[in-house]
Design an enzyme around this catalytic site. Structure first.
Site, short mmCIF file in Angstrom:
data_model
loop_
_atom_site.label_atom_id
_atom_site.label_comp_id
_atom_site.label_asym_id
_atom_site.label_seq_id
_atom_site.Cartn_x
_atom_site.Cartn_y
_atom_site.Cartn_z
N SER A 135 52.87 -26.99 65.40
CA SER A 135 53.12 -26.68 66.81
C SER A 135 54.06 -25.48 67.02
CB SER A 135 53.64 -27.91 67.56
OG SER A 135 52.67 -28.94 67.53
N GLY A 174 49.43 -30.05 65.67
CA GLY A 174 48.51 -30.23 66.79
C GLY A 174 48.99 -31.22 67.83
N GLU A 192 45.22 -32.07 56.55
CA GLU A 192 43.92 -32.53 57.07
C GLU A 192 42.95 -32.77 55.93
OE1 GLU A 192 43.46 -29.36 59.89
OE2 GLU A 192 45.08 -30.23 61.09
N GLU A 248 54.54 -28.48 56.43
CA GLU A 248 53.92 -28.85 57.70
C GLU A 248 54.05 -30.35 57.91
OE1 GLU A 248 50.79 -25.71 58.89
OE2 GLU A 248 49.78 -27.18 57.63
N ASN A 260 45.96 -20.29 60.85
CA ASN A 260 44.92 -21.16 60.31
C ASN A 260 44.00 -21.56 61.47
OD1 ASN A 260 43.36 -23.16 59.21
ND2 ASN A 260 45.04 -24.61 58.84
N TRP A 261 42.83 -20.97 61.47
CA TRP A 261 41.91 -21.22 62.59
C TRP A 261 41.22 -22.58 62.50
CZ3 TRP A 261 38.97 -15.83 63.14
CH2 TRP A 261 39.93 -14.83 63.42
N LYS A 262 41.40 -23.24 61.37
CA LYS A 262 40.77 -24.56 61.15
C LYS A 262 39.26 -24.48 61.44
CE LYS A 262 45.20 -26.72 61.87
NZ LYS A 262 45.98 -27.90 62.23
N GLY A 270 48.59 -23.00 63.70
CA GLY A 270 47.26 -23.54 63.98
C GLY A 270 46.79 -23.10 65.36
N GLY A 271 46.86 -24.01 66.32
CA GLY A 271 46.33 -23.78 67.66
C GLY A 271 46.71 -22.44 68.27
N HIS A 276 46.13 -28.72 52.46
CA HIS A 276 46.47 -28.95 53.88
C HIS A 276 46.36 -30.45 54.16
CE1 HIS A 276 46.38 -28.89 58.24
NE2 HIS A 276 46.91 -27.69 58.16
#
Ligand code: 13P
Length: 251
Positions: free
Chosen positions: A212, A173, A97, A167, A9-11, A233-234, A95
């Protein structure tokens, strides 16, 4: 046997130039067979990514889709049928966020889940508790409610073509990862909740862990019996790291 899945997920990250670089990096990877690999770029770059990954066994998904599947007067949104037309096969739904920052409600994400399937996309339903909820001992209650509201509204068969991602919000993150056992406990509870409705669906649906995940912790996490891969993610913004996580899922 469930096929493992690793999704990036590149957000809200990337520029045309950095996306082009990431595509080059992804093309250079040796990806394991037996793992379904997917990326979720910002919508703006979906076309660029689909063109750039032509011929690679990497699915492309959207991070969000509208509450309706068909085109219409809905400024700023993308219909699942449009995403499907662009080449997407998956979409994230719920998600944390979007739940927390955009204020997406259960009702909205239930509509999005349905619209996704109507438009030919597989929804990846995200669930997870906050740190406060975990510390209050409410993890299973919160996650159970998030999943239960979708089962109640749409029925268990809606999960025949869906993926679930657990998640924990406190692990997203932050560099804090749930331990493999903490994640497994929640995954087992999710599967038991599905099992109470339909054993076949429960055994077939893939449960991804997100929060993470890195190459360094992926093997242990993916080794747990109810963890069928990861939503990254990251670490998915670095092609080599992402490739290492995909290979960890192939072991
Ligand atoms: P990080 O891997 O950056 O913690 O993000 C997880 C996530 O939210 C994926 O959807």
């Amino acid at each position: 046997m469930r096929r493992t899945m690793v999704a990036g997920n590149w957000k809200m990250h990337g520029t045309r130039a950095s996306v082009a670089e990431l595509i080059v990096g992804l093309r250079a990877l040796s990806l394991p067979t037996g793992v379904d690999v997917a990326v979720f770029p910002p919508s703006l770059y979906i076309g660029q990514v689909i063109d750039g990954l032509q011929g690679l066994p990497v699915a492309v998904g959207a991070q969000n889709a509208a509450v309706q599947s068909k085109q219409g007067a809905l400024t700023g949104e993308l219909a699942s049928t449009q995403l499907q037309d662009a080449g997407c096969t998956l979409v994230l739904v719920g998600h944390s966020e979007r739940r927390q920052i955009i204020g997406e409600t259960d009702a909205a994400l239930i509509a999005k889940f349905t619209a996704a399937q109507e438009g030919g996309l597989t929804p990846v339903l995200c669930v997870g508790e906050t740190l406060e909820e975990r510390e209050a001992g409410k993890t299973l209650e919160v996650v159970g409610h998030q999943l239960g509201s979708v089962i109640e509204a749409l029925g268990i068969k809606a999960f025949v073509n869906a993926v679930i991602a657990y998640e924990p919000v406190w692990a997203i993150g932050t560099g804090l990862t749930a331990t493999p056992q903490q994640a497994q406990d929640v995954h087992a509870a999710i599967r038991a909740q599905l099992q109470a409705e339909d054993a076949d669906v429960a055994q077939a649906v893939r449960l991804l862990y997100g929060g993470s995940v890195k190459a360094a912790n992926a093997v242990e996490l993916f080794g747990m019996p109810d963890i069928d891969g990861g939503l990254i993610g990251g670490a998915s913004l670095n092609a080599d790291e992402f490739g290492a996580i995909c290979r960890a899922a192939g072991n």
